[in-house]
Design a protein around this motif. Sequence first.
Motif, PDB file in Angstrom:
ATOM      1  N   ASP A 176      13.507   1.394  -0.048  1.00 19.94           N
ATOM      2  CA  ASP A 176      13.345   1.009  -1.451  1.00 19.94           C
ATOM      3  C   ASP A 176      13.813  -0.414  -1.715  1.00 19.94           C
ATOM      4  O   ASP A 176      13.224  -1.133  -2.502  1.00 19.94           O
ATOM      5  CB  ASP A 176      14.125   1.967  -2.353  1.00 19.94           C
ATOM      6  CG  ASP A 176      13.502   3.346  -2.408  1.00 19.94           C
ATOM      7  OD1 ASP A 176      12.272   3.441  -2.208  1.00 19.94           O
ATOM      8  OD2 ASP A 176      14.234   4.323  -2.636  1.00 19.94           O
ATOM      9  N   GLU A 177      14.868  -0.833  -1.044  1.00 20.69           N
ATOM     10  CA  GLU A 177      15.482  -2.117  -1.369  1.00 20.69           C
ATOM     11  C   GLU A 177      15.044  -3.274  -0.481  1.00 20.69           C
ATOM     12  O   GLU A 177      14.954  -4.408  -0.945  1.00 20.69           O
ATOM     13  CB  GLU A 177      17.003  -1.998  -1.262  1.00 20.69           C
ATOM     14  CG  GLU A 177      17.608  -1.054  -2.274  1.00 20.69           C
ATOM     15  CD  GLU A 177      19.116  -0.971  -2.123  1.00 20.69           C
ATOM     16  OE1 GLU A 177      19.728  -1.976  -1.721  1.00 20.69           O
ATOM     17  OE2 GLU A 177      19.663   0.097  -2.411  1.00 20.69           O
ATOM     18  N   PHE A 178      14.798  -3.030   0.782  1.00 23.29           N
ATOM     19  CA  PHE A 178      14.658  -4.128   1.726  1.00 23.29           C
ATOM     20  C   PHE A 178      13.279  -4.247   2.369  1.00 23.29           C
ATOM     21  O   PHE A 178      13.119  -4.954   3.348  1.00 23.29           O
ATOM     22  CB  PHE A 178      15.706  -3.988   2.840  1.00 23.29           C
ATOM     23  CG  PHE A 178      17.110  -3.945   2.322  1.00 23.29           C
ATOM     24  CD1 PHE A 178      17.694  -5.059   1.753  1.00 23.29           C
ATOM     25  CD2 PHE A 178      17.844  -2.771   2.387  1.00 23.29           C
ATOM     26  CE1 PHE A 178      18.987  -5.023   1.267  1.00 23.29           C
ATOM     27  CE2 PHE A 178      19.145  -2.717   1.907  1.00 23.29           C
ATOM     28  CZ  PHE A 178      19.716  -3.853   1.344  1.00 23.29           C
ATOM     29  N   GLY A 179      12.289  -3.538   1.876  1.00 20.21           N
ATOM     30  CA  GLY A 179      10.995  -3.545   2.553  1.00 20.21           C
ATOM     31  C   GLY A 179      11.102  -2.720   3.819  1.00 20.21           C
ATOM     32  O   GLY A 179      11.780  -1.699   3.845  1.00 20.21           O
ATOM     33  N   TYR A 180      10.474  -3.180   4.873  1.00 17.35           N
ATOM     34  CA  TYR A 180      10.517  -2.437   6.131  1.00 17.35           C
ATOM     35  C   TYR A 180      11.781  -2.759   6.907  1.00 17.35           C
ATOM     36  O   TYR A 180      12.190  -3.911   7.005  1.00 17.35           O
ATOM     37  CB  TYR A 180       9.304  -2.745   7.013  1.00 17.35           C
ATOM     38  CG  TYR A 180       8.073  -2.024   6.546  1.00 17.35           C
ATOM     39  CD1 TYR A 180       7.888  -0.681   6.832  1.00 17.35           C
ATOM     40  CD2 TYR A 180       7.108  -2.675   5.806  1.00 17.35           C
ATOM     41  CE1 TYR A 180       6.774  -0.001   6.396  1.00 17.35           C
ATOM     42  CE2 TYR A 180       5.983  -2.003   5.368  1.00 17.35           C
ATOM     43  CZ  TYR A 180       5.824  -0.667   5.663  1.00 17.35           C
ATOM     44  OH  TYR A 180       4.718   0.000   5.223  1.00 17.35           O
ATOM     45  N   GLN A 181      12.372  -1.726   7.455  1.00 14.14           N
ATOM     46  CA  GLN A 181      13.484  -1.868   8.388  1.00 14.14           C
ATOM     47  C   GLN A 181      12.951  -1.520   9.765  1.00 14.14           C
ATOM     48  O   GLN A 181      12.378  -0.455   9.958  1.00 14.14           O
ATOM     49  CB  GLN A 181      14.642  -0.933   8.006  1.00 14.14           C
ATOM     50  CG  GLN A 181      15.286  -1.278   6.679  1.00 14.14           C
ATOM     51  CD  GLN A 181      15.967  -2.630   6.728  1.00 14.14           C
ATOM     52  OE1 GLN A 181      16.850  -2.867   7.529  1.00 14.14           O
ATOM     53  NE2 GLN A 181      15.522  -3.534   5.871  1.00 14.14           N
ATOM     54  N   ASP A 182      13.115  -2.435  10.693  1.00 15.11           N
ATOM     55  CA  ASP A 182      12.608  -2.241  12.046  1.00 15.11           C
ATOM     56  C   ASP A 182      13.720  -1.747  12.956  1.00 15.11           C
ATOM     57  O   ASP A 182      14.803  -2.326  12.990  1.00 15.11           O
ATOM     58  CB  ASP A 182      12.061  -3.549  12.613  1.00 15.11           C
ATOM     59  CG  ASP A 182      10.930  -4.132  11.781  1.00 15.11           C
ATOM     60  OD1 ASP A 182      10.401  -3.407  10.917  1.00 15.11           O
ATOM     61  OD2 ASP A 182      10.581  -5.295  12.004  1.00 15.11           O
ATOM     62  N   ALA A 183      13.430  -0.677  13.677  1.00 17.39           N
ATOM     63  CA  ALA A 183      14.370  -0.187  14.686  1.00 17.39           C
ATOM     64  C   ALA A 183      14.314  -1.135  15.885  1.00 17.39           C
ATOM     65  O   ALA A 183      13.330  -1.857  16.062  1.00 17.39           O
ATOM     66  CB  ALA A 183      13.990   1.226  15.106  1.00 17.39           C
ATOM     67  N   PRO A 184      15.330  -1.134  16.716  1.00 25.10           N
ATOM     68  CA  PRO A 184      15.252  -1.936  17.946  1.00 25.10           C
ATOM     69  C   PRO A 184      14.074  -1.485  18.806  1.00 25.10           C
ATOM     70  O   PRO A 184      13.701  -0.321  18.794  1.00 25.10           O
ATOM     71  CB  PRO A 184      16.582  -1.647  18.656  1.00 25.10           C
ATOM     72  CG  PRO A 184      17.494  -1.124  17.598  1.00 25.10           C
ATOM     73  CD  PRO A 184      16.612  -0.439  16.586  1.00 25.10           C
ATOM     74  N   ALA A 185      13.489  -2.418  19.529  1.00 25.63           N
ATOM     75  CA  ALA A 185      12.344  -2.089  20.391  1.00 25.63           C
ATOM     76  C   ALA A 185      12.746  -1.052  21.434  1.00 25.63           C
ATOM     77  O   ALA A 185      13.794  -1.171  22.065  1.00 25.63           O
ATOM     78  CB  ALA A 185      11.818  -3.342  21.069  1.00 25.63           C
ATOM     79  N   ALA A 186      11.904  -0.049  21.573  1.00 28.76           N
ATOM     80  CA  ALA A 186      12.131   0.996  22.583  1.00 28.76           C
ATOM     81  C   ALA A 186      11.231   0.716  23.779  1.00 28.76           C
ATOM     82  O   ALA A 186      10.092   0.283  23.625  1.00 28.76           O
ATOM     83  CB  ALA A 186      11.803   2.362  22.002  1.00 28.76           C
ATOM     84  N   ALA A 205       0.818  -1.218   0.000  1.00 30.67           N
ATOM     85  CA  ALA A 205       0.000   0.000   0.000  1.00 30.67           C
ATOM     86  C   ALA A 205       0.853   1.270   0.000  1.00 30.67           C
ATOM     87  O   ALA A 205       0.325   2.374  -0.125  1.00 30.67           O
ATOM     88  CB  ALA A 205      -0.930   0.001   1.205  1.00 30.67           C
ATOM     89  N   GLY A 206       2.185   1.127   0.172  1.00 29.88           N
ATOM     90  CA  GLY A 206       3.072   2.284   0.159  1.00 29.88           C
ATOM     91  C   GLY A 206       3.083   3.072   1.452  1.00 29.88           C
ATOM     92  O   GLY A 206       3.453   4.248   1.460  1.00 29.88           O
ATOM     93  N   ILE A 207       2.690   2.446   2.551  1.00 31.26           N
ATOM     94  CA  ILE A 207       2.687   3.127   3.852  1.00 31.26           C
ATOM     95  C   ILE A 207       4.142   3.275   4.306  1.00 31.26           C
ATOM     96  O   ILE A 207       4.821   2.277   4.532  1.00 31.26           O
ATOM     97  CB  ILE A 207       1.844   2.352   4.881  1.00 31.26           C
ATOM     98  CG1 ILE A 207       0.386   2.335   4.403  1.00 31.26           C
ATOM     99  CG2 ILE A 207       1.993   2.944   6.274  1.00 31.26           C
ATOM    100  CD1 ILE A 207      -0.513   1.407   5.190  1.00 31.26           C
ATOM    101  N   PRO A 208       4.649   4.502   4.431  1.00 34.01           N
ATOM    102  CA  PRO A 208       6.081   4.693   4.680  1.00 34.01           C
ATOM    103  C   PRO A 208       6.527   4.380   6.108  1.00 34.01           C
ATOM    104  O   PRO A 208       7.682   4.020   6.325  1.00 34.01           O
ATOM    105  CB  PRO A 208       6.324   6.158   4.347  1.00 34.01           C
ATOM    106  CG  PRO A 208       4.990   6.814   4.514  1.00 34.01           C
ATOM    107  CD  PRO A 208       3.965   5.772   4.201  1.00 34.01           C
ATOM    108  N   HIS A 209       5.648   4.516   7.098  1.00 31.72           N
ATOM    109  CA  HIS A 209       6.017   4.309   8.506  1.00 31.72           C
ATOM    110  C   HIS A 209       4.855   3.667   9.250  1.00 31.72           C
ATOM    111  O   HIS A 209       3.696   3.984   8.979  1.00 31.72           O
ATOM    112  CB  HIS A 209       6.310   5.640   9.218  1.00 31.72           C
ATOM    113  CG  HIS A 209       7.420   6.408   8.625  1.00 31.72           C
ATOM    114  ND1 HIS A 209       8.719   6.243   9.004  1.00 31.72           N
ATOM    115  CD2 HIS A 209       7.421   7.365   7.669  1.00 31.72           C
ATOM    116  CE1 HIS A 209       9.486   7.059   8.310  1.00 31.72           C
ATOM    117  NE2 HIS A 209       8.718   7.762   7.494  1.00 31.72           N
ATOM    118  N   TYR A 210       5.189   2.785  10.170  1.00 26.63           N
ATOM    119  CA  TYR A 210       4.197   2.348  11.148  1.00 26.63           C
ATOM    120  C   TYR A 210       4.917   1.902  12.406  1.00 26.63           C
ATOM    121  O   TYR A 210       6.113   1.628  12.391  1.00 26.63           O
ATOM    122  CB  TYR A 210       3.247   1.280  10.594  1.00 26.63           C
ATOM    123  CG  TYR A 210       3.802  -0.111  10.438  1.00 26.63           C
ATOM    124  CD1 TYR A 210       3.541  -1.100  11.391  1.00 26.63           C
ATOM    125  CD2 TYR A 210       4.549  -0.480   9.326  1.00 26.63           C
ATOM    126  CE1 TYR A 210       4.011  -2.391  11.249  1.00 26.63           C
ATOM    127  CE2 TYR A 210       5.027  -1.763   9.177  1.00 26.63           C
ATOM    128  CZ  TYR A 210       4.754  -2.720  10.132  1.00 26.63           C
ATOM    129  OH  TYR A 210       5.229  -3.992   9.982  1.00 26.63           O
TER     130      TYR A 210
END
Length: 66
Positions: A36-46, A13-18
Amino acid sequence: MDYKIKSVEYADAGIPHYWIVDIEHPVSLVACHLTDEFGYQDAPAATGTFTTTDPFPVTLDLDQLL
């Protein structure tokens, strides 16, 4: 579900952040952003306090969500 199925649907759907919020103690938040290359990148859990400027500036006291 949030890490597998929803991330693919959101990327399509092109949702840039969640954010994924886990309300089990301790409350945690994982910020996910679409690349663009890897799909979603997840930050470490805060835990405790979450602060970001992307996609907008915000500071959340995660413990206050309960």
